[in-house]
Design an enzyme around this catalytic site. Structure first.
Site, PDB file in Angstrom:
ATOM      1  N   ARG A  51      -0.020  14.061   5.270  1.00  0.00           N
ATOM      2  CA  ARG A  51      -0.328  15.376   6.425  1.00  0.00           C
ATOM      3  C   ARG A  51      -0.205  16.477   4.910  1.00  0.00           C
ATOM      4  NH1 ARG A  51      -2.406  11.909   9.546  1.00  0.00           N
ATOM      5  NH2 ARG A  51      -0.709  11.320  11.492  1.00  0.00           N
ATOM      6  N   GLY A 100       1.473  -2.885  15.459  1.00  0.00           N
ATOM      7  CA  GLY A 100       1.154  -2.254  14.542  1.00  0.00           C
ATOM      8  C   GLY A 100      -0.182  -3.078  14.417  1.00  0.00           C
ATOM      9  N   HIS A 105       0.852  -1.261  -0.219  1.00  0.00           N
ATOM     10  CA  HIS A 105      -0.273   0.050   0.161  1.00  0.00           C
ATOM     11  C   HIS A 105       0.889   1.122   0.154  1.00  0.00           C
ATOM     12  CE1 HIS A 105       0.293   0.891   3.980  1.00  0.00           C
ATOM     13  NE2 HIS A 105       0.787  -0.139   4.275  1.00  0.00           N
ATOM     14  N   ASN A 145       1.146   7.801  14.881  1.00  0.00           N
ATOM     15  CA  ASN A 145       0.596   7.959  16.183  1.00  0.00           C
ATOM     16  C   ASN A 145       0.977   9.050  17.018  1.00  0.00           C
ATOM     17  OD1 ASN A 145      -0.861   7.813  18.542  1.00  0.00           O
ATOM     18  ND2 ASN A 145      -0.960   5.230  18.407  1.00  0.00           N
ATOM     19  N   SER A 150      -6.064  17.964   5.159  1.00  0.00           N
ATOM     20  CA  SER A 150      -5.603  18.295   3.849  1.00  0.00           C
ATOM     21  C   SER A 150      -7.117  18.655   2.243  1.00  0.00           C
ATOM     22  CB  SER A 150      -5.480  17.076   3.336  1.00  0.00           C
ATOM     23  OG  SER A 150      -6.404  15.882   4.617  1.00  0.00           O
ATOM     24  N   ARG A 158      -2.463  18.422  17.653  1.00  0.00           N
ATOM     25  CA  ARG A 158      -2.124  18.130  16.557  1.00  0.00           C
ATOM     26  C   ARG A 158      -1.386  19.262  15.700  1.00  0.00           C
ATOM     27  NH1 ARG A 158      -3.212  15.825  11.530  1.00  0.00           N
ATOM     28  NH2 ARG A 158      -5.064  15.450  11.976  1.00  0.00           N
ATOM     29  N   ASN A 178      -5.770  23.711  10.116  1.00  0.00           N
ATOM     30  CA  ASN A 178      -5.039  23.386   8.497  1.00  0.00           C
ATOM     31  C   ASN A 178      -5.532  21.423   8.412  1.00  0.00           C
ATOM     32  OD1 ASN A 178      -3.262  22.258   6.285  1.00  0.00           O
ATOM     33  ND2 ASN A 178      -1.497  22.496   7.822  1.00  0.00           N
TER      34      ASN A 178
END
Length: 610
Positions: free
Chosen positions: A424, A185, A11, A313, A556, A524, A554
């Site tokens: 991001r 994970g 991926h 994370n 995406s 964040r 902000n």
């Protein structure tokens, strides 16, 4: 010397080009194909990297792939033999792809590279590096540190799921590893699946949901699912998981332990899902903390580098920073598999070729602005060809008019300079809003992004202002550290508000910047630096001059299920298919009310939900 790194076939395929140790370009294939998490050979990303470097495949000295396919195949076979016959169904599903394609990956890569170079097969130097070495190299070599401990944590590479390395100068020595099936994970992804989100894309939703719940399942997880040691090493009880032998993440025993079957995707969220999210987040933070403590003891380093999907994370990262175990922490912005392309190329430059490494206090990622940019003339031509109506304004008017729109609580599409590398948006391909608005978070989620209402938004803040608004006074240019909004910026809650639970807490204003303040007062944070993104820094400065607030929302520039926009055409399509009210591309300003009605379209159902 030019080195092309490639990650693909699982991926988030990507390509990166390093020239004499300098990162020239890096991009994910999904941005060009418009297919989220595209796993195909990154032909378009490779072509972009070559164009950015002004060269062709004949000018590439080495191509390096980010993992070793035969070692991965060995893991698949050994896992099947160890669990036979239970794993036959998943083995039978995987085998045709491996036999047809992946076992012949070397020849397939040469053919694909040959197509780009206009030949039948590329005949140059083709190298393969280990998956976790690629992660570690992507974290250490671009970092501003002369030496550092390096932690990588993800689902699984070939065998490794967690590694500790030690970088010194131009060398990176791998010291310790945890192997499949024991994986932090995959543990987190099991809870992603169980709470009804999509594995490999919904993990950040689980993290965002955690503050709405209570961590009441922590002891259940610790007592049953995981045997965690003081040094951070761990083993997972495979009775509760199905990723080795089946086609799902969790087993019937897991479902019985937590009181029922997995939540159906898109069904209403209950308190159970919120509490599960809170619980696995606490467990993850504890594991990361113990691993970091061991890394500090084992290496003696006061600086830490992080990569691998778990390094995205940002809540765990922020808490690790606050613990003070390390003086400095640097996280690769493309921490997932896409960053493996870059790490593989850097590993060849430093480890394989033995070139010297020097640091000057700045990281080598250039703010992660490593993707395509478009000149003003090209922007105007592309927009005109689509039938867009726009005004071309000077730099000062551009900033002033954008601030006007933000103060009017309009959603602004902002496309400037080079596209970001990694998941991001950092002010190159962003949707912006006024953080002071009590309705902005809800508006952006439901009317612009078309996504779940609980999802938080990030604040962008000038680096020099961050400590006046958040309890973090460190560089966070890649939006990978969470801090809390300072007490001085918070609002006193009403008595009725303090009694609310779960998603009922969503619409309570908690600070002077409610649109970027999560229910637990966390945020964040992205620090914006004048040297890496001067236009975005100027916008924040102008907004501060007008409002006293140096912060913007902000998020995406995309909708749910869509890759972040790449081209002016992508930006215009998203603008016309959502309730974004202003679009700023280069020095072109577009107002929704001035656009041809015939170009409006329904964007909500265009992309598969992630």
């Amino acid at each position: 010397m030019r080195i092309l790194g490639i990650s693909a076939f699982y991926h988030d395929s990507a390509a990166a080009l390093v020239e004499d140790g300098r990162i020239v370009a890096a991009a994910q294939e999904e941005r060009f194909t418009r297919k989220k998490h595209d796993a195909a050979f990154p032909a378009k990303a490779v072509a972009y990297c070559l164009a950015e470097a002004g060269c062709g495949m004949a000018d590439i000295d080495h191509v390096v792939f980010y993992e070793k396919p035969f070692v991965k195949f060995e893991r698949l076979l050994e896992t099947y033999l160890a669990t036979s016959p239970r794993g036959f169904r998943s083995f039978r599903t995987a085998m045709p792809v491996w036999i047809k394609e992946k076992l012949f990956q070397k020849s397939m890569l040469r053919k694909q590279l040959g197509k780009i170079g206009g030949t039948k097969s590329w005949s140059g130097s083709l190298l393969f590096t280990e998956h976790h070495l690629a992660h570690a190299a992507s974290a250490y070599f671009p970092s501003p540190f002369p030496s550092a401990a390096v932690l990588t944590m993800d689902g699984v590479g070939e065998w490794c799921t967690t590694s500790l390395g030690h970088g010194r100068g131009n060398t990176l020595k791998m010291l310790k590893e945890i192997h499949f099936p024991h994986s932090l994970g995959l543990l987190y992804s099991a809870f992603t699946y169980y709470t009804g989100f999509k594995v490999n894309s919904g993990e950040y939703k689980l993290m965002g949901l955690a503050p709405y719940g209570q961590p009441r399942f922590v002891q259940t997880i610790m007592d049953n699912l995981i045997d965690l040691k003081e040094d951070g090493s761990f083993r997972l009880d495979q009775r509760y998981f199905d990723y080795c032998t089946g086609l799902t993440m969790t087993s019937a025993a897991f479902h019985q332990l937590f009181g029922g079957p997995p939540r159906s995707p898109e069904s209403p969220l209950t308190q159970r899902e919120m509490d599960l999210a809170a619980s696995i987040q606490v467990v993850t933070e504890e594991i990361v903390s113990r691993l970091a403590r061991f890394a500090r003891q084992e290496t003696g380093e006061t600086r830490l580098c992080l990569a691998g999907g778990v390094a995205l994370n940002c809540v765990a990262n922020g808490k690790l920073l606050k613990q003070g175990l390390f003086k400095d922490i640097w996280i690769q912005p493309a921490a997932g598999d896409s960053g493996g392309a870059l790490g593989a190329a850097l590993a060849v430059w430093y480890e394989y070729l033995g070139n010297a490494r020097s640091v000057n206090g700045d990281d080598a990622m250039a703010g992660a602005y490593l993707g395509p940019a478009y000149g003003q003339n090209e922007i105007e031509g592309r927009l005109a060809a689509m039938g867009a109506v726009y005004s071309v304004v000077g730099d000062d008017d551009l900033i002033a008019s954008t601030v006007d729109s933000l103060i009017e609580e309009k959603a602004v599409g902002w496309m400037q300079g080079r596209m970001e590398f990694g998941p991001r948006a950092l002010g190159g391909r962003s949707i912006l809003g006024d953080p002071r608005s009590p309705t902005m978070q809800k508006t952006l989620n439901l009317k612009v992004k078309y996504r779940e209402s609980f999802r938080p938004f990030a604040p962008s803040v000038r680096r020099e202002d961050v400590a006046e608004w958040f309890d973090i006074d460190a560089d966070s240019p890649y939006m990978l550290l969470v801090g809390d909004v300072l007490d001085s910026q918070r609002l006193r809650p009403n008595r009725e508000d303090t009694d609310l639970f779960g998603l009922d807490r969503l619409n309570v204003a908690r600070s002077k910047i409610p649109a970027v303040t999560h229910v637990d007062y966390s945020a964040r944070v992205q620090t914006v630096h004048r040297d890496t993104n001067p236009r975005y820094w100027d916008l924040l400065s102008a907004f501060k001059n007008r409002t006293g607030c140096p912060v913007l929302v902000n998020t995406s520039f995309n909708v749910r299920g869509e890759p972040i926009v790449c081209t002016p055409e992508d930006a215009y399509r998203c603008f016309m298919g959502t309730e974004i009210e202003r679009l700023v591309v280069g020095n072109c300003v577009l107002r929704k009310e001035e656009q041809p009605e015939a170009l409006r379209h329904d964007y909500k159902e265009r992309f598969e939900l992630d």
